[in-house]
Design a protein around this motif. Structure first.
Motif, short mmCIF file in Angstrom:
data_model
loop_
_atom_site.label_atom_id
_atom_site.label_comp_id
_atom_site.label_asym_id
_atom_site.label_seq_id
_atom_site.Cartn_x
_atom_site.Cartn_y
_atom_site.Cartn_z
N HIS A 174 -7.37 2.08 -1.60
CA HIS A 174 -6.77 1.23 -0.56
C HIS A 174 -7.83 0.61 0.33
N ARG A 209 -9.36 -2.32 -1.43
CA ARG A 209 -8.42 -3.42 -1.68
C ARG A 209 -8.05 -4.16 -0.39
N ILE A 210 -7.87 -3.46 0.73
CA ILE A 210 -7.47 -4.15 1.95
C ILE A 210 -8.60 -5.04 2.46
N PHE A 221 0.87 -1.17 0.00
CA PHE A 221 0.00 0.00 0.00
C PHE A 221 0.91 1.23 0.00
N SER A 276 -3.58 9.11 6.91
CA SER A 276 -2.84 7.88 6.59
C SER A 276 -2.94 7.01 7.83
N VAL A 327 -3.00 2.79 4.70
CA VAL A 327 -4.21 3.09 3.93
C VAL A 327 -4.28 4.60 3.74
#
Length: 266
Positions: free
Chosen positions: A71, A74-75, A16, A126, A66
């Protein structure tokens, strides 16, 4: 009667928001990785091979924080496809140095860095992987330690808990016979509040620990702040000392009001 052939465990390695350093640590294992590769199927590891196989995966290693809307989607997909999910490195476990955006205006950062900021999709924060999906284990460090990484991989493939120390860097200094830098030389050091794993690398070369493995389990920040001040650090210096690779975690345990109004807003 012939015994059924047992399929090899499948490993996935995913990136990531990060610098790739923790994935490179896995590649740098070299001699340790070769015997392990014979017992597992590396199904997804873009850094190492273009042969990408779909899930499910017995073990997924995730590097990076992330930081974008993509992200998030996708995670969750990776978590659903993984029997075990382990985060590796400060970005994945604590949001990384890019989590400095969490304490500022990300729109201003974006406009300063990019010529066409309107084309950049990003989140205002983040955050570590654990903020979004369940994580089975967090391997700390910036970058991670190769020996600890191999221990984590072999432990999960053997269905046991990884044997990773949870004490502070000070223990490693004592084991190596390293003279305490703050006591003997007045050098600021985050060793007392930092998770072990580096082998006391910086203190061994006369440099104070700067916390790249994040807070230890026994972190006592109210006691740490006066020690840093006694070594000549101002409150602004202390904030900068703490707000690096693991700013998300260290900021969470800073004593409220201890560093004044600046500490509350930075």
């Amino acid at each position: 009667m012939t015994a059924p052939v047992r399929s090899r465990p499948r490993l996935g390695v995913f990136k990531f928001a990060s610098c790739d350093g923790c994935q490179l640590t896995l590649l740098d294992c070299e001699d340790e990785l070769l015997p392990l590769a014979a017992d597992i199927d590396i199904a997804h590891f873009v850094e190492a091979s273009s042969d990408i196989q779909p899930g499910p995966y017995d073990l997924s290693l995730v590097e990076g924080s992330v930081s974008t809307p993509e992200h998030l989607e996708r995670i969750r997909r990776i978590r659903a496809e993984s029997r075990h999910l382990v985060t590796i490195g400060a970005c994945a476990t604590a949001g990384g140095v890019q989590a400095l955006r969490n304490f500022a205006d990300v729109a201003e950062f974006r406009a300063t860095v990019y010529a066409k900021p309107e084309y950049i999709e990003t989140l205002a924060t983040s955050t570590p992987i654990s903020a979004h999906v369940p994580v089975d284990f967090e391997l700390r460090g910036c970058p991670i330690d190769r020996g600890q990484l191999i221990e984590v991989i072999t432990a999960f493939l053997a269905d046991r808990r990884p044997d990773i120390p949870n004490h502070s860097v000070c223990f490693a200094c004592k084991r190596r016979g390293i003279t305490c830098l703050p006591v003997a030389r007045g050098i600021p050091c985050l060793g007392p509040v930092t998770h072990a794993g580096c082998g006391a690398l910086c203190p061994a070369y006369g440099r104070g620990c700067y916390g790249c493995f994040g807070p230890s389990a026994s972190t006592n920040m109210p006691a740490m702040i006066p020690l840093l001040r006694s070594d000549g650090m101002s409150d602004e210096d202390i904030l900068r000392f703490l707000h690096t690779f693991n700013v998300h975690d260290f900021a969470a345990i800073e004593p409220p009001g201890e560093l004044g109004e600046e500490g509350a807003d930075s």
